[in-house]
Design a protein around this motif. Sequence first.
Motif, short mmCIF file in Angstrom:
data_model
loop_
_atom_site.label_atom_id
_atom_site.label_comp_id
_atom_site.label_asym_id
_atom_site.label_seq_id
_atom_site.Cartn_x
_atom_site.Cartn_y
_atom_site.Cartn_z
N MET A 1 72.62 30.28 63.60
CA MET A 1 72.47 29.36 62.72
C MET A 1 74.00 29.33 61.61
SD MET A 1 70.77 31.33 58.70
CE MET A 1 69.09 31.54 59.64
N SER A 2 74.11 28.12 60.86
CA SER A 2 75.52 27.33 59.79
C SER A 2 75.38 28.52 59.27
CB SER A 2 74.86 25.95 60.07
OG SER A 2 74.35 25.72 58.88
N SER A 3 76.70 28.12 58.75
CA SER A 3 76.96 29.36 57.52
C SER A 3 76.36 28.94 55.61
CB SER A 3 78.28 29.20 57.17
OG SER A 3 78.98 28.36 57.51
N SER A 4 76.44 27.09 56.10
CA SER A 4 75.90 26.88 54.64
C SER A 4 74.72 27.32 54.38
CB SER A 4 75.32 24.97 54.95
OG SER A 4 75.34 24.84 53.38
N PRO A 5 73.74 27.02 54.88
CA PRO A 5 72.04 27.82 54.13
C PRO A 5 72.10 29.36 53.86
CG PRO A 5 72.00 26.82 56.70
CD PRO A 5 73.20 26.88 56.63
N VAL A 6 72.56 30.24 55.02
CA VAL A 6 73.00 31.86 54.60
C VAL A 6 73.40 31.55 53.00
CG1 VAL A 6 73.90 33.77 55.00
CG2 VAL A 6 73.09 32.33 57.04
N SER A 7 74.75 30.76 53.06
CA SER A 7 75.11 30.61 51.63
C SER A 7 74.25 30.10 50.67
CB SER A 7 76.99 29.83 51.77
OG SER A 7 76.39 28.81 51.40
N LEU A 8 73.53 29.11 51.09
CA LEU A 8 72.16 28.48 50.01
C LEU A 8 71.62 29.87 49.28
CD1 LEU A 8 71.03 26.55 48.51
CD2 LEU A 8 69.54 25.95 50.33
N ARG A 9 71.28 30.65 50.93
CA ARG A 9 70.36 31.86 50.74
C ARG A 9 70.79 32.35 49.87
NH1 ARG A 9 68.59 35.66 55.03
NH2 ARG A 9 66.61 37.36 54.01
N ASP A 10 71.99 33.31 50.20
CA ASP A 10 72.32 34.25 49.09
C ASP A 10 72.85 33.66 47.58
OD1 ASP A 10 72.77 35.59 51.24
OD2 ASP A 10 75.06 35.08 51.46
N LEU A 11 72.69 32.43 47.31
CA LEU A 11 73.14 32.26 46.08
C LEU A 11 72.13 31.68 45.03
CD1 LEU A 11 74.94 30.16 43.63
CD2 LEU A 11 74.12 28.54 45.24
N ALA A 12 70.96 31.58 46.43
CA ALA A 12 69.52 31.60 45.47
C ALA A 12 69.63 33.22 45.11
CB ALA A 12 68.16 30.88 46.35
N MET A 13 69.69 34.01 45.79
CA MET A 13 68.77 35.19 45.43
C MET A 13 70.20 35.68 44.25
SD MET A 13 66.25 35.78 47.37
CE MET A 13 65.76 37.21 46.96
N ALA A 14 71.48 35.65 44.38
CA ALA A 14 72.19 36.62 43.25
C ALA A 14 71.56 35.56 41.82
CB ALA A 14 73.51 35.75 43.11
N ALA A 15 71.36 34.07 41.48
CA ALA A 15 70.53 34.01 40.52
C ALA A 15 69.86 34.53 39.80
CB ALA A 15 70.35 32.30 41.28
N ALA A 16 68.59 34.91 41.32
CA ALA A 16 67.42 35.33 40.51
C ALA A 16 67.75 36.52 40.56
CB ALA A 16 66.74 35.66 41.87
N LEU A 17 68.85 37.67 40.82
CA LEU A 17 68.79 39.03 40.55
C LEU A 17 69.30 38.89 39.36
CD1 LEU A 17 70.14 41.74 40.68
CD2 LEU A 17 72.27 41.25 42.13
N VAL A 18 70.71 37.42 39.03
CA VAL A 18 70.88 37.70 37.44
C VAL A 18 69.90 37.27 36.55
CG1 VAL A 18 72.86 35.67 35.68
CG2 VAL A 18 73.20 36.95 37.74
N LEU A 19 68.66 36.82 36.43
CA LEU A 19 68.13 36.27 35.81
C LEU A 19 67.15 37.93 35.53
CD1 LEU A 19 65.99 33.98 34.36
CD2 LEU A 19 64.94 34.09 36.68
N LEU A 20 66.88 38.15 36.39
CA LEU A 20 66.36 39.38 36.08
C LEU A 20 67.06 40.52 35.42
CD1 LEU A 20 65.17 40.58 39.73
CD2 LEU A 20 63.89 39.96 38.06
N ILE A 21 68.03 40.53 35.15
CA ILE A 21 69.02 41.96 34.46
C ILE A 21 68.77 40.80 33.12
CG2 ILE A 21 70.67 42.60 33.84
CD1 ILE A 21 71.75 42.26 37.08
N VAL A 22 69.30 40.14 32.93
CA VAL A 22 68.79 39.29 31.91
C VAL A 22 67.86 39.17 31.16
CG1 VAL A 22 71.22 38.36 31.81
CG2 VAL A 22 69.60 36.75 32.76
N LEU A 23 66.55 39.48 31.36
CA LEU A 23 64.99 38.60 31.52
C LEU A 23 64.16 39.40 29.90
CD1 LEU A 23 62.65 37.18 31.59
CD2 LEU A 23 61.51 39.07 33.17
N PRO A 24 65.32 40.97 30.05
CA PRO A 24 64.45 41.52 28.88
C PRO A 24 65.38 40.88 27.40
CG PRO A 24 64.76 43.57 30.67
CD PRO A 24 65.38 41.95 31.19
N THR A 25 66.43 40.41 27.12
CA THR A 25 66.96 40.16 26.65
C THR A 25 66.57 38.66 25.70
OG1 THR A 25 68.27 37.93 27.91
CG2 THR A 25 68.85 40.87 26.95
N PHE A 26 66.02 38.29 26.41
CA PHE A 26 64.04 37.25 25.82
C PHE A 26 62.81 36.89 26.15
CE2 PHE A 26 66.76 35.31 29.90
CZ PHE A 26 65.44 35.01 30.58
#
Length: 349
Positions: A1-26
């Motif tokens: 597997m190339s590095s690009s898809p993995v980095s996309l996956r990690d980016l998507a999961m990091a964004a989801a984590l940030v959303l979960l962390i800040v979700l109670p604020t709004f």
Amino acid sequence: MSSSPVSLRDLAMAAALVLLIVLPTFGSDYFVDNVMTETLILGIAASTLAFLTAYGGMVSLAQWLVFGVAGFAVGNVVAESGRGLRLGWNPWLGVVIALVVVVLVSLLLGALSARTTGIYYLMLTLIFAVIGYYFFGQVTTFSGFGGMSGIDPPGVLDDHPKRLYYVAVALSVLAYLGFRAAARTPFGLTLQGVRDDPVRMASLGFNVPLTRALAFTLAGFVAGFAGILNIWWNGQIDPNSINIGRTLDLLIIAVIGGIVYLEGAWLGAFVFVAAGIYLRDIPFVDNIGGFVGDRILAEERFNTVVGILLLAIMLVSPNGLVGIIIRINDWIARRRGTAKEPVAALEAA
């Protein structure tokens, strides 16, 4: 597997984590404390099924039973009155005891099912689920069909639903990263080899049944955490909460998200929970059945709607919602002329 898809996956999961962390604020209290907390709990449980399926080729219907065993263990240890053992011990001690019980039960069930594969493995684990349901229903020493109630979480979490939500977020992250890391260890690579060609792996000297049993035990250990969170969140548990319907619900959650993708466990859980709560807002939905209280569709109608939803997703993408996301990503990449590999952007590997 190339590095690009993995980095996309990690980016998507990091964004989801940030959303979960800040979700109670709004987000509203109801959405955070009920919809998302339940989603995270079910997602952790479903991730164990995704792990066994993706890396071990084992579609287990016993994960919800292990989930329930943890809850019943906590209830018997912590509760001071009502049914069960009523030991009234410290809630944190209850967590330790529950996890020990879960590991032992998972090791036993994993060992009993380790020599079966395919449909036989599926049916054997389904039998485990049936036995567990009747065990807790008929053995009144540990529960009985009336179940146990009034089970409070540790004081630091009691009456603080946001704290319980963040605990669920943290355990979801640990489960996700832990399964990904385990897949890259010698044990994880051995498990994938057993999935692909057990006969060849056995001829090379690997203990195939032991590998499968240990994988089931690892998955059960993680499911135990979900079961503990669930009884803290619900405050009660009874045999009907681990019946065959609930067992199949966990399989449906995994299939909706994409049963061979870890990410799909939480995505499928969100769709399942949100469907049960918000489908009543669809115009004319009252024409297909009544409601339980004023919150969700009647169970038989809800099952029909979920069945139609599952059928639609499977017709569009046998790999669930994550599979649809991957196909969209590949289509965009091809349009831009940057696609290097087909269908791999978020693969659980």
